[in-house]
Structures are given as structure tokens and as C-alpha cells.
Write an enzyme that holds these catalytic residues in place. Sequence first.
Site, PDB file in Angstrom:
ATOM      1  N   ARG A 102       0.849  -1.206   0.000  1.00  0.00           N
ATOM      2  CA  ARG A 102       0.000   0.000   0.000  1.00  0.00           C
ATOM      3  C   ARG A 102       0.876   1.245   0.000  1.00  0.00           C
ATOM      4  NH1 ARG A 102      -5.009   0.432   3.998  1.00  0.00           N
ATOM      5  NH2 ARG A 102      -3.398   1.173   5.402  1.00  0.00           N
ATOM      6  N   THR A 106      -1.864   7.220  -0.279  1.00  0.00           N
ATOM      7  CA  THR A 106      -3.166   6.956  -0.925  1.00  0.00           C
ATOM      8  C   THR A 106      -3.840   5.688  -0.413  1.00  0.00           C
ATOM      9  OG1 THR A 106      -2.139   5.647  -2.661  1.00  0.00           O
ATOM     10  CG2 THR A 106      -2.331   8.026  -3.061  1.00  0.00           C
ATOM     11  N   ASP A 197       0.112  -1.743  12.367  1.00  0.00           N
ATOM     12  CA  ASP A 197       0.685  -2.253  11.117  1.00  0.00           C
ATOM     13  C   ASP A 197       1.209  -3.666  11.345  1.00  0.00           C
ATOM     14  OD1 ASP A 197       2.632  -2.865   9.021  1.00  0.00           O
ATOM     15  OD2 ASP A 197       2.228  -0.817   8.352  1.00  0.00           O
ATOM     16  N   ASP A 200       4.877  -4.480  10.210  1.00  0.00           N
ATOM     17  CA  ASP A 200       5.886  -3.848  11.072  1.00  0.00           C
ATOM     18  C   ASP A 200       5.987  -4.570  12.404  1.00  0.00           C
ATOM     19  OD1 ASP A 200       6.490  -1.988   9.166  1.00  0.00           O
ATOM     20  OD2 ASP A 200       5.424  -0.324  10.120  1.00  0.00           O
TER      21      ASP A 200
END
Length: 205
Positions: A102, A106, A197, A200
Amino acid sequence: MPLHVLEHPLAQHVLTHLRDKKTKPVLFRTLSYQISLLLALEATRDLATMEKAIETPLEPMKGRVLAKPLVVVPILRAGLGMLQPFHDVFPDVSVGYVGLERDHKTAIARSYYCKLPPLASARVLVVDPMLATGGSAAQALALVKEQGAIDVGFVCIVAAPEGVATVQKDHPEVPIYVGALDRELNARKYILPGLGDFGDRLYGT
Ligand code: PRP
Ligand code: URA
């Protein structure tokens, strides 16, 4: 197609620890394994079987074995955190890879890698822990279908209603298996309450 939400108490227990921001990558990976194992069993509950004649130590019998090959397609990179339980439970599984990332501004996913085994006669499960806008999942499902997949499911750990709606609109025949259906997306297209995330936290980046 119906949305299947895990209802096992162990799923809720594991998810709570997975969501906790204090959970460090080493435990995060273990918890990812555990919830993905529960999802792997849920998503394969209706796999076709066929008869097989064997002999037990006492007498002949007709047992049943899996009838169709299984292909798992993790969406890189976070999807790799869901792969191991599929290997452990289905030793003959084949693995395909779709790389999608991603854009931070955006939230639109860009494809950077695709390597898939033959899919036409297999049950294909695309796996990715987070279903947020649904853009990544919809792209990955389109890619596997372009490569011949017919019998396809999507498996994720946490989903937002927006992502479920996108997949159901673009791929209405694809069943979705989720650990939890969360409330909404925030302005940055992260799932709330979510777990942050996933990639991560899995890789400590
Ligand atoms: C995350 C996640 C999904 C995607 C979900 O990956 O693993 O692939 O975002 O968002 P969407 O439903 O809005 O498309 P990311 O792009 O952050 O890449 P990563 O796996 O490399 O961390
Ligand atoms: N990707 C993630 O890892 N988490 C989200 O909440 C949304 C997309």
C-alpha cells in the site's frame, strides 16, 4: 458468499494479546501462528475428500483422504506470518506468492511480485492478516483468478467492514474467513480498533 467469523474462545484470547501494543515481535509471531492455525482449520472445513481403502492392524477398512490439492497464496509481506500453520497441517500444500504494497499516502496497493503454481484444479486460499480497504485482497484475488483459480477463499485475521464490502462486491463468490470483524477505518485507512501495522509488528520494522 457468507463471511465466516471465528467464534472459538481461544481465538478471542489470542487476538486480544495480538492487538495489545505491549506485545513484542517474538510473542506477536507466536500469536499469529496460533490464530492462523485456527483460521486454516476453519477455511478448510469443507474440503472435498475421497474414499481410500487401507488395512488397520486388525482388518481392512475404507477411510477418506483429501481429494483436491491445496494452494496457499500469502500476500507479501505480512501474509507470510500466516503461512507456517498451513505447512504444518497440510504437508502437501503448494505455495504461491503475490507481492502487494500500500502507498502510505493513498492506501492504494501496488503489485511488485507474482509467482503462482498451477491453480485450476486446486482449492486456493489467499491469506493476508489485514483486510482494510480491501484493495490488496481484491487485486490478489483477481490475479489468482486470471491464473486459472476457480475454487478460491480469502483468509484474514482482522477485517474492516469496508474491506469485506469491497471483496464481496468484486468477488461475490469468494468466501471470507476472519478472526475478527472490527468497527471501521480511520482517516489513514488503518483498522480500528485493529492492531496497527501487522507487517511492522511481525518483523520489528
Ligand atoms: C497491509 C496488509 C494488507 C494491506 C491491507 O500490507 O498486510 O496487505 O495492508 O490494506 P488494504 O485492505 O487497504 O489493501 P502493506 O501494504 O502495509 O504491506 P506489508 O505487508 O509489506 O506490510
Ligand atoms: N495494514 C495493516 O497492517 N494494518 C491496518 O490497520 C491496515 C492495513
